[in-house]
Design a protein around this motif. Structure first.
Motif, mmCIF file in Angstrom:
data_model
loop_
_atom_site.group_PDB
_atom_site.id
_atom_site.type_symbol
_atom_site.label_atom_id
_atom_site.label_comp_id
_atom_site.label_asym_id
_atom_site.label_seq_id
_atom_site.Cartn_x
_atom_site.Cartn_y
_atom_site.Cartn_z
ATOM 1 N N GLN A 135 -67.504 91.559 -40.085
ATOM 2 C CA GLN A 135 -67.551 91.930 -38.723
ATOM 3 C C GLN A 135 -67.532 93.652 -38.321
ATOM 4 O O GLN A 135 -67.588 93.856 -39.221
ATOM 5 C CB GLN A 135 -66.302 91.386 -38.640
ATOM 6 C CG GLN A 135 -65.543 91.222 -37.009
ATOM 7 C CD GLN A 135 -64.483 91.125 -36.550
ATOM 8 O OE1 GLN A 135 -63.638 91.828 -36.375
ATOM 9 N NE2 GLN A 135 -64.002 89.855 -36.103
ATOM 10 N N PRO A 136 -67.830 94.431 -37.404
ATOM 11 C CA PRO A 136 -67.917 95.054 -37.225
ATOM 12 C C PRO A 136 -66.361 95.596 -36.703
ATOM 13 O O PRO A 136 -66.728 94.935 -35.054
ATOM 14 C CB PRO A 136 -69.013 95.433 -35.954
ATOM 15 C CG PRO A 136 -70.283 94.975 -35.673
ATOM 16 C CD PRO A 136 -69.073 93.472 -36.674
ATOM 17 N N ASN A 137 -65.957 96.750 -36.592
ATOM 18 C CA ASN A 137 -64.725 97.086 -36.805
ATOM 19 C C ASN A 137 -64.420 98.508 -36.968
ATOM 20 O O ASN A 137 -64.510 98.240 -37.865
ATOM 21 C CB ASN A 137 -63.668 95.727 -36.351
ATOM 22 C CG ASN A 137 -63.253 95.886 -35.918
ATOM 23 O OD1 ASN A 137 -62.303 96.257 -35.063
ATOM 24 N ND2 ASN A 137 -62.659 94.066 -35.135
ATOM 25 N N LEU A 179 -70.536 90.978 -31.169
ATOM 26 C CA LEU A 179 -70.775 90.956 -32.388
ATOM 27 C C LEU A 179 -69.393 90.017 -33.258
ATOM 28 O O LEU A 179 -69.416 88.549 -34.230
ATOM 29 C CB LEU A 179 -70.893 92.360 -33.768
ATOM 30 C CG LEU A 179 -72.630 92.443 -32.813
ATOM 31 C CD1 LEU A 179 -72.833 93.285 -33.842
ATOM 32 C CD2 LEU A 179 -73.686 91.276 -33.290
ATOM 33 N N ALA A 180 -68.386 90.489 -33.160
ATOM 34 C CA ALA A 180 -67.473 90.453 -33.170
ATOM 35 C C ALA A 180 -66.697 88.534 -32.943
ATOM 36 O O ALA A 180 -65.684 88.138 -33.314
ATOM 37 C CB ALA A 180 -65.533 91.005 -33.180
ATOM 38 N N GLN A 181 -66.533 88.290 -32.055
ATOM 39 C CA GLN A 181 -66.986 86.901 -31.347
ATOM 40 C C GLN A 181 -67.373 85.958 -32.066
ATOM 41 O O GLN A 181 -67.387 84.688 -31.831
ATOM 42 C CB GLN A 181 -67.439 87.227 -30.108
ATOM 43 C CG GLN A 181 -66.052 87.307 -28.793
ATOM 44 C CD GLN A 181 -64.869 86.824 -29.343
ATOM 45 O OE1 GLN A 181 -64.260 85.740 -29.073
ATOM 46 N NE2 GLN A 181 -63.784 87.918 -29.811
ATOM 47 N N ARG A 182 -69.078 86.166 -32.976
ATOM 48 C CA ARG A 182 -69.825 85.765 -33.602
ATOM 49 C C ARG A 182 -69.332 85.406 -35.123
ATOM 50 O O ARG A 182 -69.559 84.502 -35.869
ATOM 51 C CB ARG A 182 -71.436 85.529 -32.966
ATOM 52 C CG ARG A 182 -71.440 85.727 -31.764
ATOM 53 C CD ARG A 182 -73.148 85.518 -31.157
ATOM 54 N NE ARG A 182 -73.599 86.427 -32.070
ATOM 55 C CZ ARG A 182 -74.422 87.799 -31.412
ATOM 56 N NH1 ARG A 182 -73.099 88.135 -30.081
ATOM 57 N NH2 ARG A 182 -74.550 88.604 -31.848
ATOM 58 N N ILE A 183 -68.760 86.964 -35.293
ATOM 59 C CA ILE A 183 -68.422 86.777 -37.196
ATOM 60 C C ILE A 183 -67.079 86.853 -37.142
ATOM 61 O O ILE A 183 -65.864 87.489 -36.936
ATOM 62 C CB ILE A 183 -69.101 88.326 -37.000
ATOM 63 C CG1 ILE A 183 -71.209 88.061 -37.132
ATOM 64 C CG2 ILE A 183 -69.075 88.854 -38.766
ATOM 65 C CD1 ILE A 183 -70.537 89.321 -37.179
ATOM 66 N N ASP A 184 -66.698 86.161 -38.101
ATOM 67 C CA ASP A 184 -64.844 86.137 -39.323
ATOM 68 C C ASP A 184 -64.906 87.172 -39.496
ATOM 69 O O ASP A 184 -65.613 87.537 -40.186
ATOM 70 C CB ASP A 184 -65.387 85.164 -39.555
ATOM 71 C CG ASP A 184 -65.582 83.512 -39.010
ATOM 72 O OD1 ASP A 184 -65.544 83.684 -37.391
ATOM 73 O OD2 ASP A 184 -65.191 82.142 -39.476
ATOM 74 N N LEU A 197 -59.717 89.107 -34.606
ATOM 75 C CA LEU A 197 -59.530 87.004 -34.357
ATOM 76 C C LEU A 197 -60.150 86.500 -33.165
ATOM 77 O O LEU A 197 -60.524 86.865 -32.480
ATOM 78 C CB LEU A 197 -58.107 86.789 -34.370
ATOM 79 C CG LEU A 197 -56.754 87.723 -35.189
ATOM 80 C CD1 LEU A 197 -55.137 87.809 -35.055
ATOM 81 C CD2 LEU A 197 -57.111 87.517 -36.691
ATOM 82 N N HIS A 198 -60.464 85.575 -34.030
ATOM 83 C CA HIS A 198 -61.460 84.665 -33.213
ATOM 84 C C HIS A 198 -61.288 83.010 -33.948
ATOM 85 O O HIS A 198 -61.713 81.979 -33.489
ATOM 86 C CB HIS A 198 -62.610 85.218 -32.134
ATOM 87 C CG HIS A 198 -63.652 84.855 -33.730
ATOM 88 N ND1 HIS A 198 -64.256 83.556 -33.910
ATOM 89 C CD2 HIS A 198 -64.269 85.438 -34.538
ATOM 90 C CE1 HIS A 198 -65.188 84.189 -34.705
ATOM 91 N NE2 HIS A 198 -64.921 84.490 -34.784
#
Length: 304
Positions: free
Chosen positions: A94-96, A226-231, A250-251
């Motif tokens: 996850q990109p962050n 991307l964060a909404q699709r990658i844990d 978080l999602h």
């Protein structure tokens, strides 16, 4: 404006604390709760950087192990007038990114490997500048203070049940139970509102550091999608750290909506576009200092 809003919210948190203490009817209990919560958060303040980095299994890198990333952070830190922070990489898809540390002299910036793969050099500069803005304006200290009050309010609410302070004020059992539930919720909402306010300020100041608001705007759009699709498994295991990331990580779980510590990404992007002179009612473009950042290849160092 962000500083004024933060001050108002912190004043509201203080008023909530004093008001609950008055309802319970004991100044001694109020002081005890504040001291206890303060001690807990003081320990967290001095050790939070090591704890958070360990939670996310971050690995420190330097000019030898990640030359491009290290050089980019160094250039932006000079532009921001900050000491060089420690730089960490987190092995996560996850990109962050996040910043931590109790003050600018003891600070760290962490980015995920997913972020390095997903963003261009310019977008990465915008993200790192945002994190340096958190360090520059000591947002860790602000959030520690708010956490102290939020923790003290929760303790006071529990004291109300055990010492039945509500009976002395005509609240009764149901009134006391309601206060136990609603007071911590109200404190948490104020705490999250302060966190959202600091994100807006970090966006603004980060754009000034890197010199291009649209770099950060573009990065936020990519990261959000991307964060909404990658844990992010580490963040899901430690949801209390979610507010530190540039985008809510978080999602995956139903309860993740309880940790809404970030403003809507589309609102952040709109503000940055307005700052760059491309908003619907933007007016003249704000003068920003140009930043010299090293020309790096996405196929070298951390991008490899």
């Amino acid at each position: 404006m962000g500083y004024v809003k933060t001050g108002i919210l912190m004043a509201a948190l203080t008023a909530l604390f004093v008001g609950i203490g008055g309802l319970i009817g004991g100044q001694g209990g109020m002081v005890f709760a504040l001291v206890l919560a303060g001690a807990m958060n003081l320990f967290s303040y001095w050790n939070s950087d090591r704890m958070v980095l360990a939670m996310h299994q971050a690995q420190e890198v330097d000019a030898r192990t990640a030359p491009d990333l290290h050089a980019l952070v160094a250039g932006l830190a000079r532009e921001a007038g900050l000491p060089m922070p420690k730089v960490y990489l987190i092995e996560a898809d996850q990109p962050n990114a996040f910043a931590t540390g109790r003050n600018p002299d003891h600070a760290a910036v962490a980015a995920t490997t997913g972020l390095m793969r997903a963003l261009s050099r310019e977008e990465l500069a915008g993200v790192l500048a945002h994190e340096l803005a958190h360090i520059k304006h000591r947002d860790t200290l602000i959030m520690t203070i708010t956490a102290t009050f939020a923790g003290a309010i929760a303790m006071l609410a529990n004291f109300a049940f055990f010492f039945r302070g509500g009976d002395r004020n005509g609240m009764g059992l149901f009134g006391t139970l309601a206060m136990m539930i609603l007071a911590p919720m109200a404190a948490g909402l104020v705490q999250m509102a302060i966190s959202r306010s600091r994100e807006y300020e970090a966006d603004r100041i980060g754009a000034e550091i890197c010199g291009r608001p649209l770099w950060l705007a573009s990065a936020l759009g990519k990261i959000e999608g991307l964060a909404q699709r990658i844990d992010n498994p580490a963040a899901e295991r430690h949801p209390a750290t979610a507010h530190m990331f540039i985008i809510n990580p978080l999602h995956a779980l139903p309860q993740d909506r309880l940790f809404a510590s970030h403003p809507a990404t589309e609102n952040r992007i709109a503000r940055l576009r307005k700052m760059a002179g491309q908003g619907k009612a933007s007016g003249p473009e704000r003068p920003l200092r140009p930043t010299v950042i090293p020309r790096v290849s996405r196929h070298e160092g951390p991008w490899r």
